[in-house]
Design an enzyme around this catalytic site. Structure first.
Site, PDB file in Angstrom:
ATOM      1  N   ARG A 111       0.854  -1.176   0.000  1.00 19.01           N
ATOM      2  CA  ARG A 111       0.000   0.000   0.000  1.00 19.01           C
ATOM      3  C   ARG A 111       0.895   1.233   0.000  1.00 19.01           C
ATOM      4  O   ARG A 111       1.971   1.240   0.605  1.00 19.01           O
ATOM      5  CB  ARG A 111      -0.921   0.027   1.229  1.00 19.01           C
ATOM      6  N   HIS A 162      -1.222  -0.179  -9.878  1.00 22.74           N
ATOM      7  CA  HIS A 162      -1.822  -1.095  -8.904  1.00 22.74           C
ATOM      8  C   HIS A 162      -2.323  -2.375  -9.588  1.00 22.74           C
ATOM      9  O   HIS A 162      -3.498  -2.743  -9.479  1.00 22.74           O
ATOM     10  CB  HIS A 162      -2.972  -0.416  -8.156  1.00 22.74           C
TER      11      HIS A 162
END
Length: 305
Positions: free
Chosen positions: A220, A268
């Protein structure tokens, strides 16, 4: 049940096919919906949970549940689960290996030579003389470690709270983190995003890496302090980075990461759970919830994973 995002709606057909009797909605009409007992989500915006008075389960479609746990108004009695499936580890191992090998075997330089029509041989380094440090040794981190071992690298791992059975040396806790970082020529971040891990890779921590180390973040964005990472790359302490996750997504066009020659940005995509197994886990947990049985892959809300 409620689906809350376009990312999750791609699971709609699989849910309808597997459980045609399940009442699936994608929007809440009116002030509240007492019929919804479960939601299947990647993120849970504030304001939704209070409109679901009978909500009992919030299931993440991803391996992390931070997008759900970050909702400030999720009642404490609601159970939270995350997606776990074998293919996710292999997918992540492929992506991490790709990024490390791209740097280790000087692929960007060879691509520049190709474009320039230049024949110039490069030295091939010995992977066994370089150490890959993996932060986070859960179900995914263990698969990544095995893949990198098979490629000939020395691999070590760090876990925040407890030692895990592994084929690699494991460093545990804050007292051993500096030693772990000091040995990591490649640093791979696979930590869960929690209050304890937020900002853990700041200037002080990244500075402890050996000179010319390379950072891969596939966890993250909030775990790495982006300005600190950029500063250390620019000053030459770090050789570069491959970043798949960011504090703000999509990454703004103004970010200096976009055009930095030693930083690779990807959107991502390092790994995504396969639809079928994730849907099956969700449906299994609906049955377990109805029968009062323990849930698969339930998250401990007190620690965030």
């Amino acid at each position: 049940m409620l689906l809350t995002s376009d990312f999750v709606k791609s699971r709609y057909e699989a849910l309808r096919s597997r459980a045609p009797g399940l009442h699936v909605i994608t929007d809440i009409e009116g002030a509240s919906d007492p019929d919804v007992t479960a939601l299947f989500a990647f993120k849970l915006p504030a304001g939704i949970a209070p409109r679901l008075p009978n909500l009992r389960l919030a299931a993440s479609v991803g391996a992390g549940a931070d997008g759900i746990l970050s909702a400030p108004d999720l009642p404490p009695h609601v159970k939270v689960t995350r997606a776990v499936e074998p293919g996710l580890g292999f997918s992540m191992a492929q992506f991490v290996s790709l990024q490390i090998l791209r740097h280790f075997r000087s692929l960007p330089a060879m691509e520049r030579q190709h474009a320039a029509g230049e024949w110039k041989r490069m030295a091939v380094l010995d992977a066994s003389q370089l150490t890959v440090g993996i932060m986070g040794l859960g179900s995914i981190g263990s698969v990544v470690a095995d893949a990198l071992l098979a490629l000939g690298f020395r691999v070590i791992a760090w876990t925040r709270t407890s030692a895990r059975k592994a084929r690699v040396p494991v460093f545990v806790g804050e007292s051993q983190k500096d030693d772990f970082l000091a040995q990591s020529n490649y640093l791979v971040c696979l930590l869960p995003f929690t209050a304890e891990t937020k900002g853990t890779l700041d200037h002080a921590s990244l500075r402890k890496l050996p000179k010319d180390s390379f950072v891969v973040n596939v966890a993250r964005g909030g775990i790495v302090v982006e300005d600190d990472l950029l500063a250390l790359v620019d000053e030459g302490h770090l050789a570069g980075a491959a970043l798949d996750v960011f504090a703000s997504e999509p990454l703004p066009a103004s970010s200096p990461f976009w055009h930095h020659e030693r930083i690779l940005v990807t959107p991502h995509v390092a790994a995504q759970p396969t639809v079928g197994p994730v849907v099956e886990q969700f449906l299994e947990n609906l049955q377990r919830l109805a029968q009062g049985q323990p849930l698969l892959n339930q998250v401990d809300r007190s620690v965030g994973y």
